[in-house]
Design a protein around this motif. Sequence first.
Motif, PDB file in Angstrom:
ATOM      1  N   ASP A 180       0.825  -1.208  -0.163  1.00  0.00           N
ATOM      2  CA  ASP A 180       0.215  -0.132  -0.046  1.00  0.00           C
ATOM      3  C   ASP A 180       0.451   1.260  -0.073  1.00  0.00           C
ATOM      4  OD1 ASP A 180      -1.921   1.750  -0.135  1.00  0.00           O
ATOM      5  OD2 ASP A 180      -2.181   1.721   2.301  1.00  0.00           O
ATOM      6  N   HIS A 206      -4.605   6.932   6.367  1.00  0.00           N
ATOM      7  CA  HIS A 206      -5.512   5.992   7.011  1.00  0.00           C
ATOM      8  C   HIS A 206      -5.254   5.037   7.844  1.00  0.00           C
ATOM      9  CE1 HIS A 206      -4.693   1.660   5.097  1.00  0.00           C
ATOM     10  NE2 HIS A 206      -3.672   2.259   5.706  1.00  0.00           N
ATOM     11  N   ASP A 262      -3.286  -4.817   1.210  1.00  0.00           N
ATOM     12  CA  ASP A 262      -3.242  -4.643   1.965  1.00  0.00           C
ATOM     13  C   ASP A 262      -4.774  -4.720   2.681  1.00  0.00           C
ATOM     14  OD1 ASP A 262      -1.805  -2.759   3.687  1.00  0.00           O
ATOM     15  OD2 ASP A 262      -2.652  -0.289   3.673  1.00  0.00           O
TER      16      ASP A 262
END
Length: 325
Positions: free
Chosen positions: A28, A109, A165
Amino acid sequence: MNTLQEISKVLLSSKKIGITYHVSPDGDAVGSALALLNGLKFLNKDAYLISKDIISENLQFLKSSSEANGKVIKPLSETDVVVVVDCGNFERISAELKEFKGSIINIDHHISNDKYGKFNYVDINAAATAEIVFELLNIMGINFDKVNEDLYEIGTCLYTSLVTDTGGFRHSNVTSRTHKIASKLKEIGVNNTYIYQSLFDNNSFEKIRLIGKSINNMELLLDRKVSLIKIPKSYGEELNIEIGDTSDIISFGLQIKGVEVSVLIKETENGSKASLRSKNEIDVRKIAEKLGGGGHVKAAGITMNGLNLEEAKDKILEQIEKELL
Ligand SMILES: [Mn+2]
């Protein structure tokens, strides 16, 4: 927190943009950074990658991955902005930014994000940071609505992030947005089979032997709810392999019926480094944080300097036991 519109404006008005990610970058981190890098170049921006790490071999099929050659580890002169993707803490950035005078944009995130940027955008509901980058690129004017070589390359980076991810769209972090983005990327020709094979069907024989050796020493503990693998440095020497990313090895523990938490501990130069994965309810981030680490609810990590494998194991099991009660 800022909006992606604000961040888009900052980027579009910047002349020179550096992009980086967390140390030991995973799929990611690399996919998000390279999608943004290739996207900014597509918009004729002077953008480049900053990286203390070399990108792992199975991610080197991504366009511009060769920019991580170990030479650019801090911002080049006249850089206005450095974008950091997929990284929760300033200390974990794969770039030397202490003396950087320009602005830092933090796009991430992780729940445990320190908001270290001048501009911050953290969406903990994004399965991958690439979901945010996809939105940002759209706002900056890159619409994934036609088949073209540049969009294909950017899309391949984004799709790689989504696959890695989410454990191949298996984890509970997947939302309809994840699939919508994947669908959009598939429409413009992104080749999921090619990406999957590049990522996963690309191991050296030595790596497969390392997996075998590691699984061989796996233990089932705490009422067979916890699987634990220890990887001493000697494994690398015996098999003549650099022990790099081991996220594929830890996942074997979760494949066992009844196992709730999978633990993998690697011996390092300074002690030990542990990874934790959770199958269902147990919050491994909480466990990791108690020992100075961090991460996500279902995937977390701890650097345990000064502790050997056995000492690290005892400390981790003690915390897991409290959570299992
Ligand atoms: Mn991520």
